[in-house]
Motif scaffolding. Structure first.
Motif, PDB file in Angstrom:
ATOM      1  N   ARG A  73      -9.215  -1.568  20.545  1.00  0.00           N
ATOM      2  CA  ARG A  73      -9.304  -0.268  19.871  1.00  0.00           C
ATOM      3  C   ARG A  73      -8.012   0.531  19.976  1.00  0.00           C
ATOM      4  N   GLU A  74      -7.304   0.420  21.067  1.00  0.00           N
ATOM      5  CA  GLU A  74      -6.049   1.170  21.202  1.00  0.00           C
ATOM      6  C   GLU A  74      -5.057   0.825  20.097  1.00  0.00           C
ATOM      7  N   LEU A  75      -5.074  -0.416  19.635  1.00  0.00           N
ATOM      8  CA  LEU A  75      -4.169  -0.822  18.553  1.00  0.00           C
ATOM      9  C   LEU A  75      -4.568  -0.161  17.238  1.00  0.00           C
ATOM     10  N   HIS A  76      -5.856   0.050  17.043  1.00  0.00           N
ATOM     11  CA  HIS A  76      -6.318   0.757  15.849  1.00  0.00           C
ATOM     12  C   HIS A  76      -5.828   2.204  15.878  1.00  0.00           C
ATOM     13  N   TYR A  77      -5.907   2.818  17.062  1.00  0.00           N
ATOM     14  CA  TYR A  77      -5.420   4.189  17.196  1.00  0.00           C
ATOM     15  C   TYR A  77      -3.923   4.270  16.880  1.00  0.00           C
ATOM     16  N   CYS A  78      -3.179   3.297  17.356  1.00  0.00           N
ATOM     17  CA  CYS A  78      -1.736   3.274  17.098  1.00  0.00           C
ATOM     18  C   CYS A  78      -1.451   3.151  15.606  1.00  0.00           C
ATOM     19  N   ALA A  79      -2.213   2.319  14.929  1.00  0.00           N
ATOM     20  CA  ALA A  79      -2.035   2.144  13.486  1.00  0.00           C
ATOM     21  C   ALA A  79      -2.202   3.472  12.762  1.00  0.00           C
ATOM     22  N   ILE A  80      -3.241   4.205  13.120  1.00  0.00           N
ATOM     23  CA  ILE A  80      -3.502   5.492  12.475  1.00  0.00           C
ATOM     24  C   ILE A  80      -2.385   6.489  12.764  1.00  0.00           C
ATOM     25  N   GLU A  81      -1.927   6.530  14.010  1.00  0.00           N
ATOM     26  CA  GLU A  81      -0.881   7.480  14.384  1.00  0.00           C
ATOM     27  C   GLU A  81       0.443   7.164  13.684  1.00  0.00           C
ATOM     28  N   ILE A  82       0.733   5.889  13.520  1.00  0.00           N
ATOM     29  CA  ILE A  82       1.948   5.498  12.795  1.00  0.00           C
ATOM     30  C   ILE A  82       1.875   5.954  11.346  1.00  0.00           C
ATOM     31  N   LEU A  83       0.724   5.764  10.723  1.00  0.00           N
ATOM     32  CA  LEU A  83       0.557   6.167   9.326  1.00  0.00           C
ATOM     33  C   LEU A  83       0.621   7.676   9.167  1.00  0.00           C
ATOM     34  N   ILE A  84      -0.015   8.399  10.061  1.00  0.00           N
ATOM     35  CA  ILE A  84       0.005   9.860   9.974  1.00  0.00           C
ATOM     36  C   ILE A  84       1.441  10.378   9.987  1.00  0.00           C
ATOM     37  N   LYS A  85       2.259   9.826  10.861  1.00  0.00           N
ATOM     38  CA  LYS A  85       3.642  10.293  10.977  1.00  0.00           C
ATOM     39  C   LYS A  85       4.516   9.797   9.826  1.00  0.00           C
ATOM     40  N   ASN A  86       4.423   8.521   9.495  1.00  0.00           N
ATOM     41  CA  ASN A  86       5.361   7.952   8.524  1.00  0.00           C
ATOM     42  C   ASN A  86       4.986   8.208   7.069  1.00  0.00           C
ATOM     43  N   LEU A  87       3.723   8.488   6.784  1.00  0.00           N
ATOM     44  CA  LEU A  87       3.328   8.749   5.398  1.00  0.00           C
ATOM     45  C   LEU A  87       3.378  10.225   5.040  1.00  0.00           C
ATOM     46  N   LYS A  88       3.567  11.074   6.037  1.00  0.00           N
ATOM     47  CA  LYS A  88       3.634  12.505   5.763  1.00  0.00           C
ATOM     48  C   LYS A  88       4.723  12.797   4.743  1.00  0.00           C
ATOM     49  N   SER A  89       4.347  13.461   3.655  1.00  0.00           N
ATOM     50  CA  SER A  89       5.280  13.785   2.561  1.00  0.00           C
ATOM     51  C   SER A  89       5.876  12.532   1.926  1.00  0.00           C
ATOM     52  N   ASN A  90       5.214  11.397   2.127  1.00  0.00           N
ATOM     53  CA  ASN A  90       5.750  10.140   1.616  1.00  0.00           C
ATOM     54  C   ASN A  90       4.639   9.248   1.049  1.00  0.00           C
ATOM     55  N   TYR A  91       3.560   9.883   0.607  1.00  0.00           N
ATOM     56  CA  TYR A  91       2.436   9.107   0.085  1.00  0.00           C
ATOM     57  C   TYR A  91       2.753   8.531  -1.286  1.00  0.00           C
ATOM     58  N   GLN A  92       2.208   7.351  -1.527  1.00  0.00           N
ATOM     59  CA  GLN A  92       2.251   6.723  -2.835  1.00  0.00           C
ATOM     60  C   GLN A  92       0.853   6.778  -3.427  1.00  0.00           C
ATOM     61  N   LEU A  93       0.763   6.800  -4.737  1.00  0.00           N
ATOM     62  CA  LEU A  93      -0.539   6.892  -5.390  1.00  0.00           C
ATOM     63  C   LEU A  93      -1.462   5.755  -4.950  1.00  0.00           C
ATOM     64  N   SER A  94      -0.911   4.597  -4.744  1.00  0.00           N
ATOM     65  CA  SER A  94      -1.707   3.420  -4.375  1.00  0.00           C
ATOM     66  C   SER A  94      -2.195   3.458  -2.925  1.00  0.00           C
ATOM     67  N   ASP A  95      -1.743   4.428  -2.145  1.00  0.00           N
ATOM     68  CA  ASP A  95      -2.147   4.486  -0.729  1.00  0.00           C
ATOM     69  C   ASP A  95      -3.631   4.738  -0.554  1.00  0.00           C
ATOM     70  N   ILE A  96      -4.319   5.170  -1.604  1.00  0.00           N
ATOM     71  CA  ILE A  96      -5.758   5.358  -1.482  1.00  0.00           C
ATOM     72  C   ILE A  96      -6.443   4.030  -1.170  1.00  0.00           C
ATOM     73  N   ASN A  97      -5.875   2.935  -1.644  1.00  0.00           N
ATOM     74  CA  ASN A  97      -6.449   1.617  -1.353  1.00  0.00           C
ATOM     75  C   ASN A  97      -6.322   1.289   0.126  1.00  0.00           C
ATOM     76  N   LEU A  98      -5.193   1.639   0.704  1.00  0.00           N
ATOM     77  CA  LEU A  98      -4.979   1.453   2.138  1.00  0.00           C
ATOM     78  C   LEU A  98      -5.939   2.320   2.937  1.00  0.00           C
ATOM     79  N   ILE A  99      -6.082   3.565   2.547  1.00  0.00           N
ATOM     80  CA  ILE A  99      -6.956   4.494   3.254  1.00  0.00           C
ATOM     81  C   ILE A  99      -8.408   4.018   3.198  1.00  0.00           C
ATOM     82  N   GLU A 100      -8.830   3.565   2.034  1.00  0.00           N
ATOM     83  CA  GLU A 100     -10.201   3.062   1.911  1.00  0.00           C
ATOM     84  C   GLU A 100     -10.409   1.828   2.779  1.00  0.00           C
ATOM     85  N   LYS A 101      -9.408   0.970   2.820  1.00  0.00           N
ATOM     86  CA  LYS A 101      -9.506  -0.230   3.656  1.00  0.00           C
ATOM     87  C   LYS A 101      -9.644   0.145   5.126  1.00  0.00           C
ATOM     88  N   LEU A 102      -8.875   1.122   5.559  1.00  0.00           N
ATOM     89  CA  LEU A 102      -8.960   1.570   6.954  1.00  0.00           C
ATOM     90  C   LEU A 102     -10.331   2.178   7.264  1.00  0.00           C
TER      91      LEU A 102
END
Length: 222
Positions: A73-102
């Motif tokens: 589970r800790e690796l799942h938390y890391c994945a979310i934290e990486i996305l929160i930081k790196n996608l901020k102000s950098n979202y792509q329209l297709s990222d909804i597919n990634l979000i739904e998958k998560l």
């Protein structure tokens, strides 16, 4: 050694079965844990991340999904934290597919709530014209966690919350027997009551919510 391999090996070295057991029990034994508490986990992640900055920057989405496919589970938390930081102000329209998958992978309340507020909510802020389409699709899904996300995505919106969408989603799922849906309705309404207590009180009065949702919604309203 690449980022993921280094992170995994670092977590293994710092693992604690003694700490892992209560963590696993708290999550109803849905996931194995390394047994690393939040503050230490974030410190370790930061250290490994700093030594692999370019790799994580260039492969943010791929790395996040690979981490989320792992068992611990800790690796799942890391994945979310990486996305929160790196996608901020950098979202792509297709990222909804990634979000739904998560949202629909290794789903439990802890990951779904964080993804809903900090990823789905931020994505729809970046692409407001997608809001109705996405929320209707999630809300109409047979997947309970997508339903929950449709209710909770505005948690970070505060006074900018679209009350029409919030009330509509709460009313739509008001008859749900699912604990996690009833709880989400109450939580979302309670948070919004900080900015519009009279509106929430009026909605609850006529919405015929389940007792749990009703209680949670009015918790902070005198």
């Amino acid at each position: 050694m690449g980022f993921i391999e280094k992170l995994q090996s670092t977590f293994k070295v710092n693992s604690s079965r003694e700490l892992a057991i209560p963590m696993e029990n708290y999550m109803k034994n849905h996931f194995p844990f390394f047994g690393i508490k939040t503050e230490k986990r974030r410190t370790l992640l930061k250290s490994v991340w700093q030594s692999h900055q370019e790799e994580v920057k260039q492969q943010t989405r791929e790395i996040a999904m690979e981490l989320f496919s792992q068992q611990e589970r800790e690796l799942h938390y890391c994945a979310i934290e990486i996305l929160i930081k790196n996608l901020k102000s950098n979202y792509q329209l297709s990222d909804i597919n990634l979000i739904e998958k998560l949202l629909t992978t290794n789903s439990w309340w802890d990951s779904v709530d964080t993804i809903s507020k900090y990823l789905l909510g931020s994505y729809l802020n970046a692409f407001p014209n997608e809001t109705e389409k996405v929320i209707q699709r999630f809300s109409n899904s047979d997947n309970m966690w997508l339903n929950r996300a449709a209710i909770l995505f505005q948690l970070g919106y505060k006074q900018k919350t679209n009350s029409e969408i919030l009330f509509r989603e709460c009313h739509k799922h008001a008859d749900s027997r699912e604990f996690f849906i009833q709880k989400a309705i109450g939580w979302a309404l309670r948070e919004y009551s900080k900015y519009n207590p009279l509106g929430v009180k009026a909605f609850v009065k006529h919405a015929n919510l389940k007792p749990l949702s009703n209680k949670e919604a009015l918790r902070n309203i005198s």
